[in-house]
Design an enzyme around this catalytic site. Structure first.
Site, PDB file in Angstrom:
ATOM      1  CD  GLU A 195      -2.807   0.734   2.581  1.00  0.00           C
ATOM      2  OE1 GLU A 195      -2.973  -0.345   3.181  1.00  0.00           O
ATOM      3  OE2 GLU A 195      -3.146   1.836   3.032  1.00  0.00           O
ATOM      4  CG  ASP A 247      -2.642   8.978   8.061  1.00  0.00           C
ATOM      5  OD1 ASP A 247      -2.625   7.752   8.254  1.00  0.00           O
ATOM      6  OD2 ASP A 247      -2.899   9.502   6.958  1.00  0.00           O
ATOM      7  CE1 TYR A 283      -7.386  -0.371   7.228  1.00  0.00           C
ATOM      8  CE2 TYR A 283      -6.243  -0.058   5.146  1.00  0.00           C
ATOM      9  CZ  TYR A 283      -6.237  -0.022   6.525  1.00  0.00           C
ATOM     10  OH  TYR A 283      -5.106   0.367   7.193  1.00  0.00           O
TER      11      TYR A 283
END
Lengths: 251, 392
Positions: A36, A47, A161
Site C-alpha cells: 500500500e 493519520d 478495509y
C-alpha cells in the site's frame, strides 16, 4: 486480489525521497502480499503522528503526485505484487477523478483507497474506477452499522478495509476488542476479502487477527516509524521487522 | 444536504455515524419550543442580545456618501459573534448527552467563546490551537485556561488553524461517543455549515427588523468579512431572498493577492475538498493545501464555508479582498471617528464599505457587520503601526 492470509504493508511515497521509496518497495516486496503506497498530503487528518511525519518528510523532499505514479511504474519493472494507492480525496479531485484514475491504472496500480471519500460522495469515483478497471477499497469502522457494511462490501471490488479501533493510524501495544467484534460481523455480512488495519504493529497482532479469520492484515505506522528513524538506511531494520511480521501469518 | 455542488460529507467512515447522530438531534431540536426558548434566554440575558444597529453618523458625514450602519456584534459577551454559535451548539451537545466539547481555534476567539459556553453549561472543554498561534495569542490562551478549558498546542503541519482542525478531527474519531466537536465557523462536513448558519442567522434577523424600524426600508448593501464565513452568513442569510440587497463578503488579501501571502480562497482559490467539505481552497496543482496569511487571525484559513462558494457561484453574493494595510487604516479610522475599536477581521469589511459608501448617494444605506471588538488586536496593531508609515 491477493493470496490469503496476506500481509499488506504501507509506506508513504517519497519518504524520505522518491528514490529511497523504490528501494523500500523492493524490500517490502520480499515479505508482503500487497504493498500500500501512500500519496503524501498536506493535511492527513485520519493519520496519527508517525504517518503525519512521513507526509511532511515526503512533501519537504518535493514529492509530487506524478512522482508516485512513476514510482509504481518503475516498481512494475521488477514485480507483479499488487500495489494499492492510498490517498486523501483532494489530490484526486484536483487532478480530476478520471485523469487520476486513468494515470494510476496506466502506471500499474491495482486498487485505490480514498480515506475521506465515503460512499455518499463516491458516485463519480466508482463509475470511473469501473470504467478503468481500477480496484476499489472502502473502509469500515467498528461503528459502521450492518446495512452500511453491506453497501461498503458491494462498492469494494478489491477488498474491504476494516478499521480496528476508534482513532487514527498508529502503532498500539494491544489490539482492541473492537477489531475482533467488527471482523466477526464483517465475516457474516461481507463477500469480499477482509483486511484489518490501524494499530497493527507486531507479529502477535498479525497472528491474532489471522486466527480470528482476517484475510489480510495491514501494517503501516510500525514500518513508517523505522523509515522515520533510519531514513535512507532503513532497509536492514525494515527487513528485520518485515520478517517478524510475516512470521505472524503462519501458526 | 448540499449548497449546489458544495458542502457534503467528505470524512473517514468512522465519522459518518456521529454526523448522522448530530443531524438527527439537531433536526429534532431546532424547532423545539423549549430548546428555542432556552437558547433565547441565554442569548438575551447572558450574551447580551439583541445587539444595536448603530448609525455611524461621524463616519458617514466624513465620507459624504451612503449612510453607514454598524451591526454591533462587538458588544456581545466575549467581544465577538462567535458566542451565538457556541451557546447554541453547547446546548445541543448537552441535550445529546455529551459531556465534553472540543474546538479548534486560530486567534483564540472561538476557543474563548467555547470555553465560556462550557463553563456556563457545565461541559468539559479542550481547545486545539496551532503552536504558533499559542505563542502569538498568549492572552487568549490564558483567558481560556481561566475559563476552565484546556488548550492543546498543535505542532503538526503549519501549526495554525487548519492543523488545529485536523487535530480536533483526530480527537473526535476517537472520542465521539461522549464528545461533541463544536466547529466555530460555517465549515466542515454537513450538517455543521447549516447548524452554524442557523445559530448565526440571529444577526441578520435582528438587522432586518432594526433597519426597517429606523429607515423604513431594506439596506442597499450589506458588507461582512469572510474567513470561514460565519458572521457573513449570519447577516446575509435572512436577506438572500431580498434580491435588491447587495451582499458583499470581504476576504483577506494579506500582503496582496499577487504576493501569494493572503487567505482569499474565494477570490484566488480553486475548488477542492478538505475538512469534510467541497468548497474553494488555496492549494497547489497537486491539491496540497497552501499556508495562508492575514493580519487578522480570524481570517487566516485556506478555505471557506460551502454556502459562500455557492453564493459566489450563483452570483447572489459578491466577494472581494482587502489587504492588511487597508484593514489597519480602517481600524484607525473607526477608532478616531466613532470611538469604536473594531476587530481586525471586521476592519476588513469596514475598509471595503468605506470605499463603497463614498461612491454611493446620501440616501442609500450600507450595513457593516462589526463582528468583533478590537481589544484583542491591540498588540498586533501597535506593532504594525510602529513598523509602518501608517502613523497615528
Amino acid at each position: 486480489m491477493f493470496r490469503k492470509p496476506a500481509l499488506i504493508t504501507f509506506i508513504t511515497a517519497g519518504d524520505p525521497n522518491v528514490k529511497a521509496t523504490l528501494d523500500f518497495m523492493l524490500a517490502l516486496d520480499k515479505y508482503s502480499d500487497v504493498i500500500e503506497l501512500g500519496i503524501p498530503f498536506s493535511d492527513p487528518m485520519a493519520d496519527g503522528k508517525a504517518i503525519q511525519k512521513a507526509n511532511v518528510r515526503a512533501l519537504k523532499a518535493g514529492t509530487r503526485v506524478g512522482d508516485v505514479f512513476n514510482l509504481v511504474r518503475e516498481f512494475r519493472e521488477h514485480s507483479d505484487t499488487p500495489v494499492v494507492l492510498m490517498t486523501y480525496y483532494n489530490p484526486v479531485y484536483r487532478r480530476g477523478v478520471e485523469r487520476f484514475v486513468a494515470e494510476a491504472k496506466e502506471s500499474g496500480a491495482n486498487a485505490m483507497i480514498v480515506v475521506d471519500l465515503p460512499l455518499e460522495e463516491a458516485g463519480e469515483y466508482l463509475n470511473v474506477c469501473e470504467k478503468y478497471d481500477m480496484g476499489t477499497v472502502f473502509l469500515a469502522a467498528p461503528n459502521t452499522p450492518d446495512d452500511r457494511l453491506r453497501m461498503i462490501d458491494e462498492a469494494s471490488s478489491a477488498f474491504v478495509y476494516l478499521i480496528s479501533l476508534y482513532g487514527t493510524t498508529g502503532a498500539r501495544e494491544k489490539l482492541s476488542q473492537l477489531a475482533f467484534d467488527l471482523l466477526k460481523r464483517a465475516k457474516r455480512i461481507c463477500s469480499k476479502p477482509l483486511a484489518v488495519g490501524f494499530g497493527v504493529s507486531k507479529a502477535e497482532h498479525v497472528r491474532e487477527l489471522v486466527k480470528a479469520g482476517a484475510d489480510g492484515v495491514v501494517v503501516g505506522s510500525a514500518i513508517v516509524d523505522i523509515i522515520g528513524k533510519y531514513g535512507e538506511d532503513a532497509i536492514d531494520p525494515l527487513e528485520e521487522k518485515l520478517k517478524e511480521l510475516r512470521s505472524g501469518l503462519f501458526f | 444536504m448540499k449548497f449546489g455542488e458544495f458542502g457534503g460529507q467528505f470524512v473517514p467512515e468512522v465519522l459518518i455515524p456521529p454526523l448522522k447522530e448530530l443531524e438527527k438531534a439537531y433536526n429534532e431540536l431546532k424547532d423545539d419550543e423549549e430548546f428555542k426558548s432556552e437558547l433565547d434566554y441565554y442569548l438575551r440575558n447572558y450574551a447580551g442580545r439583541p445587539t444595536p444597529l448603530y448609525f455611524a453618523k461621524n463616519l458617514t458625514e466624513k465620507l459624504g456618501g451612503a449612510k453607514i450602519y454598524l451591526k454591533r456584534e462587538d458588544l456581545l459577551h466575549s467581544g465577538a459573534h462567535k458566542i451565538n454559535n457556541t451557546i447554541g451548539q453547547a446546548l445541543l451537545a448537552k441535550k445529546m448527552g455529551k459531556t465534553r466539547l472540543i474546538a479548534e481555534t486560530g486567534a483564540g476567539q472561538h476557543g474563548v467563546a467555547t470555553a465560556i459556553a462550557g463553563a456556563l453549561l457545565g461541559l468539559k472543554v479542550d481547545v486545539y490551537m496551532g503552536a504558533e498561534d499559542v505563542e502569538r495569542q498568549k492572552m487568549n490562551v490564558f483567558r481560556m485556561k481561566l475559563l476552565g478549558a484546556e488548550v492543546i498546542p498543535v505542532h503538526s503541519g503549519s501549526k495554525t488553524l487548519k492543523d488545529a482542525i485536523n487535530e480536533a478531527l483526530r480527537d473526535w474519531v476517537a472520542t465521539f461517543e461522549y464528545t461533541h466537536y463544536l466547529i466555530g465557523s460555517v465549515v466542515g462536513p454537513h450538517p455543521y455549515p447549516t447548524i452554524v448558519r442557523d445559530f448565526q442567522s440571529v444577526i441578520g434577523r435582528e438587522t432586518k427588523r432594526q433597519i426597517l424600524e429606523i429607515e423604513g426600508a431594506l439596506p442597499d448593501v450589506i458588507v461582512a468579512c469572510v474567513g470561514g464565513g460565519s458572521n457573513a452568513i449570519g447577516i446575509f442569510h435572512p436577506f438572500i431572498e431580498d434580491r435588491s440587497v447587495r451582499l458583499i463578503g470581504v476576504e483577506a488579501a494579506g500582503k496582496g493577492i499577487e504576493t501569494g501571502k493572503h487567505s482569499a480562497s474565494l477570490c484566488a482559490g480553486e475548488k477542492g475538498v478538505l475538512h469534510g467539505m467541497l468548497s474553494y481552497f488555496l492549494q497547489d496543482e497537486d491539491g496540497q493545501i497552501a499556508t495562508t496569511h492575514s493580519i487578522a487571525a480570524g481570517l487566516d484559513y485556506p478555505g471557506v464555508g460551502p454556502e459562500h462558494a455557492w453564493l459566489k457561484e450563483s452570483g447572489r453574493a459578491e466577494y472581494v479582498a482587502v489587504t492588511d494595510d487597508q484593514a489597519l487604516k480602517a481600524f484607525v479610522e473607526l477608532s478616531k471617528t466613532e470611538g469604536i475599536l473594531p476587530a481586525l477581521e471586521s476592519a476588513h469589511a469596514l475598509a471595503y464599505a468605506m470605499e463603497l459608501a463614498k461612491e454611493m448617494s446620501k440616501d442609500e444605506v450600507v450595513v457593516v457587520n462589526l463582528s468583533g471588538r478590537g481589544d484583542k488586536d491591540l498588540g498586533i496593531v501597535m506593532e504594525a503601526l510602529t513598523c509602518s508609515a501608517n502613523q497615528l
